[in-house]
Design an enzyme around this catalytic site. Sequence first.
Site, PDB file in Angstrom:
ATOM      1  N   LYS A  44       7.042  -8.750   1.615  1.00  0.00           N
ATOM      2  CA  LYS A  44       7.169  -7.454   0.942  1.00  0.00           C
ATOM      3  C   LYS A  44       8.633  -7.036   0.894  1.00  0.00           C
ATOM      4  O   LYS A  44       9.393  -7.293   1.843  1.00  0.00           O
ATOM      5  CB  LYS A  44       6.332  -6.429   1.723  1.00  0.00           C
ATOM      6  CG  LYS A  44       6.276  -5.025   1.156  1.00  0.00           C
ATOM      7  CD  LYS A  44       5.391  -4.156   2.049  1.00  0.00           C
ATOM      8  CE  LYS A  44       5.215  -2.753   1.507  1.00  0.00           C
ATOM      9  NZ  LYS A  44       4.299  -1.952   2.364  1.00  0.00           N
ATOM     10  N   SER A 100       0.783   0.189   0.143  1.00  0.00           N
ATOM     11  CA  SER A 100       1.969  -0.120  -0.623  1.00  0.00           C
ATOM     12  C   SER A 100       2.299  -1.605  -0.661  1.00  0.00           C
ATOM     13  O   SER A 100       3.210  -2.019  -1.387  1.00  0.00           O
ATOM     14  CB  SER A 100       3.167   0.646  -0.032  1.00  0.00           C
ATOM     15  OG  SER A 100       3.423   0.256   1.310  1.00  0.00           O
ATOM     16  N   SER A 141      -1.323   0.650   4.368  1.00  0.00           N
ATOM     17  CA  SER A 141      -0.701  -0.167   3.329  1.00  0.00           C
ATOM     18  C   SER A 141      -0.976  -1.660   3.411  1.00  0.00           C
ATOM     19  O   SER A 141      -0.627  -2.398   2.493  1.00  0.00           O
ATOM     20  CB  SER A 141       0.807   0.075   3.313  1.00  0.00           C
ATOM     21  OG  SER A 141       1.090   1.372   2.860  1.00  0.00           O
TER      22      SER A 141
END
Length: 388
Positions: A32, A109, A133
Amino acid sequence: MTDDFGAFVPGERFRIDGKAGGPLAGLTFAAKDLFDVAGHVTGGGNPDWPRGRSIPTRHAWAVQRLLDAGATLIGKTITDEVSLGILGENPFDGTARNPRAPGRVPGGSSSGSAVAVAAGLCDTALGTDTGGSVRVPSSFCGLYGIRPTHGRLDLTGMMSQAPSSDTTGWFARDAGTFVRVSEVMLGEAIAGELPKRLVVATDAFAVADPTAAAALQPLVDRLGRLVGELVQEVMAPPGLVAWANAQRTLQPSEAWETFKDWIDRVNPRMQFSVARNLTSAAAITGAERARAASVRDMARTRMRKLLPPGTILCLPTTPFPPPLCGQPLSVLDPLRERITRLCCHGGLTGVPQVSIPGCTVDGLPIGLSIVGGHGSDATLVAVARALT
């Protein structure tokens, strides 16, 4: 060219080989865009976050851990803006396309990481989980995903949002890979000993759509047979809304402290929902934070009582399968509120949680989560493996 489902940050496909002969040799992973990778910008999902920041010269701890174990890094994945999102829609880098539910959000996220794994572009991927997330995209993309015990892993080189809730997590499509990666990240063998008691969180199941609760029931039944003793209890006696409200006070307050100097200095471009939430957080009073902290203390006490050694709890990871992309704020805000009710305990209490795939509603994925006491991460992974 292979379709990457919009999972990767534009221009951030690259390859860094892992060490030869490690336990994860032959596996690939993505990170990420909140994790530092030496020689690459940490973008944070916002075009103005990198402005004035130096390019990292060292890998984040989690990235280095996987490389040292032999896994090969193949790029950086998109995220909700500065990790402040739960659905996975980003107006700057785009919305990764959910391969398990076309036209529907991937969850955020850690959206790009989940999509990259679900699409078979890599074997595992790193995400972060502050308020859900990793757990939410695990559910929406039909993956195994873990939020470890808060404070267990080194977060060096991982962009912070709310330190009292931030964790590093990871995804996998299959239980075998999930176990291999978990052993490396946790530094602990996944043994065969399973818990003896299962608590079904009745208040959490009541938050879920009836069709979602019904779809999860066969997996709950299998879990009950695997563990043995099954009991039904309320997870949050004051109500999940009270726990969610506390988390919606504490987490944004910390996020405002994290980002306020950057906002003041850079005046960054932001989508409305992110700017609105940060602006609201700036107005939270000390008295409101103190009340929320009191609720957090009670929640931690409750989870310690519910989850002694040998006991786990189950609940829906999300209250529904992935919603449609591109819906108006008036539709999305109530959906986010319901998701928070099922995720708030993670940030409040720091307990580990694993989301398990295998259930669908009208063909759309939804996960079942298992939760244990602090430090029971390996036990939860063992249960996930035993359910396959």
